[in-house]
Design a protein around this motif. Structure first.
Motif, PDB file in Angstrom:
ATOM      1  N   HIS A  24      23.267 -35.224  25.401  1.00 27.84           N
ATOM      2  CA  HIS A  24      23.127 -36.593  24.911  1.00 27.84           C
ATOM      3  C   HIS A  24      23.602 -37.621  25.934  1.00 27.84           C
ATOM      4  CE1 HIS A  24      22.997 -39.924  22.137  1.00 27.84           C
ATOM      5  NE2 HIS A  24      24.258 -40.189  22.412  1.00 27.84           N
ATOM      6  N   ARG A  25      24.657 -37.324  26.680  1.00 33.10           N
ATOM      7  CA  ARG A  25      25.277 -38.314  27.545  1.00 33.10           C
ATOM      8  C   ARG A  25      24.743 -38.340  28.979  1.00 33.10           C
ATOM      9  NH1 ARG A  25      28.385 -42.343  26.492  1.00 33.10           N
ATOM     10  NH2 ARG A  25      29.556 -41.889  28.340  1.00 33.10           N
ATOM     11  N   PHE A  26      24.246 -37.213  29.490  1.00 29.17           N
ATOM     12  CA  PHE A  26      23.811 -37.186  30.882  1.00 29.17           C
ATOM     13  C   PHE A  26      22.572 -38.054  31.075  1.00 29.17           C
ATOM     14  CE2 PHE A  26      25.939 -32.833  31.549  1.00 29.17           C
ATOM     15  CZ  PHE A  26      27.092 -33.445  31.993  1.00 29.17           C
ATOM     16  N   THR A  31      20.336 -33.271  35.161  1.00 31.71           N
ATOM     17  CA  THR A  31      21.726 -33.067  34.742  1.00 31.71           C
ATOM     18  C   THR A  31      21.789 -32.587  33.290  1.00 31.71           C
ATOM     19  OG1 THR A  31      21.899 -35.413  34.206  1.00 31.71           O
ATOM     20  CG2 THR A  31      22.704 -34.717  36.368  1.00 31.71           C
ATOM     21  N   ARG A  32      20.861 -33.032  32.456  1.00 29.59           N
ATOM     22  CA  ARG A  32      20.822 -32.546  31.078  1.00 29.59           C
ATOM     23  C   ARG A  32      20.504 -31.064  31.028  1.00 29.59           C
ATOM     24  NH1 ARG A  32      17.553 -37.535  28.306  1.00 29.59           N
ATOM     25  NH2 ARG A  32      19.300 -38.973  28.353  1.00 29.59           N
ATOM     26  N   MET A  33      19.562 -30.647  31.866  1.00 28.63           N
ATOM     27  CA  MET A  33      19.203 -29.235  31.884  1.00 28.63           C
ATOM     28  C   MET A  33      20.355 -28.378  32.402  1.00 28.63           C
ATOM     29  SD  MET A  33      17.036 -26.999  31.080  1.00 28.63           S
ATOM     30  CE  MET A  33      15.693 -28.062  30.654  1.00 28.63           C
ATOM     31  N   HIS A  34      21.092 -28.894  33.377  1.00 27.34           N
ATOM     32  CA  HIS A  34      22.251 -28.157  33.889  1.00 27.34           C
ATOM     33  C   HIS A  34      23.296 -27.972  32.791  1.00 27.34           C
ATOM     34  CE1 HIS A  34      25.421 -26.884  36.607  1.00 27.34           C
ATOM     35  NE2 HIS A  34      26.201 -27.792  36.049  1.00 27.34           N
ATOM     36  N   GLY A  35      23.598 -29.051  32.083  1.00 27.75           N
ATOM     37  CA  GLY A  35      24.576 -28.961  30.997  1.00 27.75           C
ATOM     38  C   GLY A  35      24.108 -28.050  29.873  1.00 27.75           C
ATOM     39  N   ALA A  36      22.827 -28.118  29.557  1.00 22.25           N
ATOM     40  CA  ALA A  36      22.300 -27.288  28.478  1.00 22.25           C
ATOM     41  C   ALA A  36      22.300 -25.816  28.862  1.00 22.25           C
ATOM     42  CB  ALA A  36      20.890 -27.735  28.120  1.00 22.25           C
ATOM     43  N   ALA A  37      21.945 -25.513  30.102  1.00 21.48           N
ATOM     44  CA  ALA A  37      21.859 -24.115  30.521  1.00 21.48           C
ATOM     45  C   ALA A  37      23.230 -23.464  30.573  1.00 21.48           C
ATOM     46  CB  ALA A  37      21.187 -24.016  31.886  1.00 21.48           C
ATOM     47  N   LYS A  38      24.184 -24.142  31.167  1.00 21.42           N
ATOM     48  CA  LYS A  38      25.517 -23.545  31.305  1.00 21.42           C
ATOM     49  C   LYS A  38      26.204 -23.433  29.951  1.00 21.42           C
ATOM     50  CE  LYS A  38      25.017 -23.393  35.667  1.00 21.42           C
ATOM     51  NZ  LYS A  38      24.508 -22.180  36.235  1.00 21.42           N
ATOM     52  N   GLY A  39      26.170 -24.509  29.189  1.00 21.11           N
ATOM     53  CA  GLY A  39      26.849 -24.497  27.889  1.00 21.11           C
ATOM     54  C   GLY A  39      26.206 -23.560  26.892  1.00 21.11           C
ATOM     55  N   ASP A  40      24.882 -23.509  26.886  1.00 18.18           N
ATOM     56  CA  ASP A  40      24.176 -22.657  25.943  1.00 18.18           C
ATOM     57  C   ASP A  40      24.443 -21.186  26.237  1.00 18.18           C
ATOM     58  OD1 ASP A  40      22.311 -21.949  23.897  1.00 18.18           O
ATOM     59  OD2 ASP A  40      20.849 -21.556  25.472  1.00 18.18           O
ATOM     60  N   THR A  41      24.429 -20.822  27.509  1.00 17.90           N
ATOM     61  CA  THR A  41      24.668 -19.426  27.866  1.00 17.90           C
ATOM     62  C   THR A  41      26.081 -19.000  27.485  1.00 17.90           C
ATOM     63  OG1 THR A  41      23.130 -19.640  29.718  1.00 17.90           O
ATOM     64  CG2 THR A  41      24.643 -17.785  29.765  1.00 17.90           C
ATOM     65  N   LEU A  42      27.060 -19.789  27.873  1.00 12.14           N
ATOM     66  CA  LEU A  42      28.450 -19.422  27.593  1.00 12.14           C
ATOM     67  C   LEU A  42      28.741 -19.413  26.098  1.00 12.14           C
ATOM     68  CD1 LEU A  42      31.270 -18.728  28.623  1.00 12.14           C
ATOM     69  CD2 LEU A  42      31.723 -21.171  28.746  1.00 12.14           C
ATOM     70  N   SER A  43      28.274 -20.425  25.385  1.00  7.41           N
ATOM     71  CA  SER A  43      28.579 -20.491  23.956  1.00  7.41           C
ATOM     72  C   SER A  43      27.879 -19.376  23.183  1.00  7.41           C
ATOM     73  CB  SER A  43      28.206 -21.861  23.404  1.00  7.41           C
ATOM     74  OG  SER A  43      26.851 -22.140  23.657  1.00  7.41           O
ATOM     75  N   SER A  44      26.667 -19.029  23.570  1.00  8.31           N
ATOM     76  CA  SER A  44      25.976 -17.932  22.890  1.00  8.31           C
ATOM     77  C   SER A  44      26.693 -16.612  23.125  1.00  8.31           C
ATOM     78  CB  SER A  44      24.535 -17.825  23.390  1.00  8.31           C
ATOM     79  OG  SER A  44      23.822 -18.985  23.084  1.00  8.31           O
ATOM     80  N   ILE A  45      27.131 -16.375  24.355  1.00  6.77           N
ATOM     81  CA  ILE A  45      27.837 -15.133  24.662  1.00  6.77           C
ATOM     82  C   ILE A  45      29.150 -15.059  23.889  1.00  6.77           C
ATOM     83  CG2 ILE A  45      29.044 -13.905  26.503  1.00  6.77           C
ATOM     84  CD1 ILE A  45      26.728 -14.745  28.346  1.00  6.77           C
ATOM     85  N   LEU A  46      29.892 -16.161  23.843  1.00  2.00           N
ATOM     86  CA  LEU A  46      31.151 -16.170  23.096  1.00  2.00           C
ATOM     87  C   LEU A  46      30.922 -15.894  21.615  1.00  2.00           C
ATOM     88  CD1 LEU A  46      33.009 -19.193  24.724  1.00  2.00           C
ATOM     89  CD2 LEU A  46      33.651 -16.786  24.869  1.00  2.00           C
ATOM     90  N   PHE A  47      29.892 -16.506  21.053  1.00  2.00           N
ATOM     91  CA  PHE A  47      29.620 -16.324  19.633  1.00  2.00           C
ATOM     92  C   PHE A  47      29.206 -14.885  19.339  1.00  2.00           C
ATOM     93  CE2 PHE A  47      27.727 -17.034  15.504  1.00  2.00           C
ATOM     94  CZ  PHE A  47      28.616 -17.930  14.942  1.00  2.00           C
ATOM     95  N   ILE A  48      28.400 -14.290  20.211  1.00  2.00           N
ATOM     96  CA  ILE A  48      27.967 -12.910  19.984  1.00  2.00           C
ATOM     97  C   ILE A  48      29.139 -11.941  20.138  1.00  2.00           C
ATOM     98  CG2 ILE A  48      26.482 -11.073  20.858  1.00  2.00           C
ATOM     99  CD1 ILE A  48      24.389 -13.234  21.445  1.00  2.00           C
TER     100      ILE A  48
END
Length: 120
Positions: A24-26, A31-48
């Motif tokens: 939302h902020r970038f 830069t939005r794609m960078h934030g989405a890719a890094k955050g989505d990967t890490l958060s999905s792995i943590l949740f799984i």
């Protein structure tokens, strides 16, 4: 073990929240794609990982073939996410770059960032 599972799940949700705020902020698609890719990967792995720990806790110490198969499937999903999410993000950014989408440039009327305000 259930508290560790809940901890991983909550941490994953917090990273998802950070991803949403970053997207939302970038200022531009790169830069939005960078934030989405890094955050989505890490958060999905943590949740799984939290799901794996919760599932192992609910087996009550009786580990059979089904629990190992379930855990193996979730680990394969983690490996797939670890490979596919950054690759897909790179492909989207490369397509945007090939299309000619320009990078964000700070303009004269843009509001200063908090770091720039504190330096003045």
């Amino acid at each position: 073990m259930i508290y560790a599972a809940y901890g991983f799940m909550i941490l994953g949700l917090l990273f998802f929240l950070g991803t949403v705020l970053g997207v939302h902020r970038f200022p531009d698609c790169y830069t939005r794609m960078h934030g989405a890719a890094k955050g989505d990967t890490l958060s999905s792995i943590l949740f799984i990982v939290g799901i794996i720990l919760a599932a192992l806790h609910h087996d009550h110490g009786h580990y059979d073939v089904a629990s190992f198969v379930r855990t193996a499937k979730l680990l394969f999903i983690i490996v797939f996410l670890f490979i596919a999410s950054p690759a897909a993000s790179h492909a989207l950014v490369a397509a945007g770059f090939a299309r000619g989408i320009s990078h964000w440039q700070k303009r004269e009327g843009d509001s200063p960032s908090p770091v720039e305000e504190s330096q003045e």
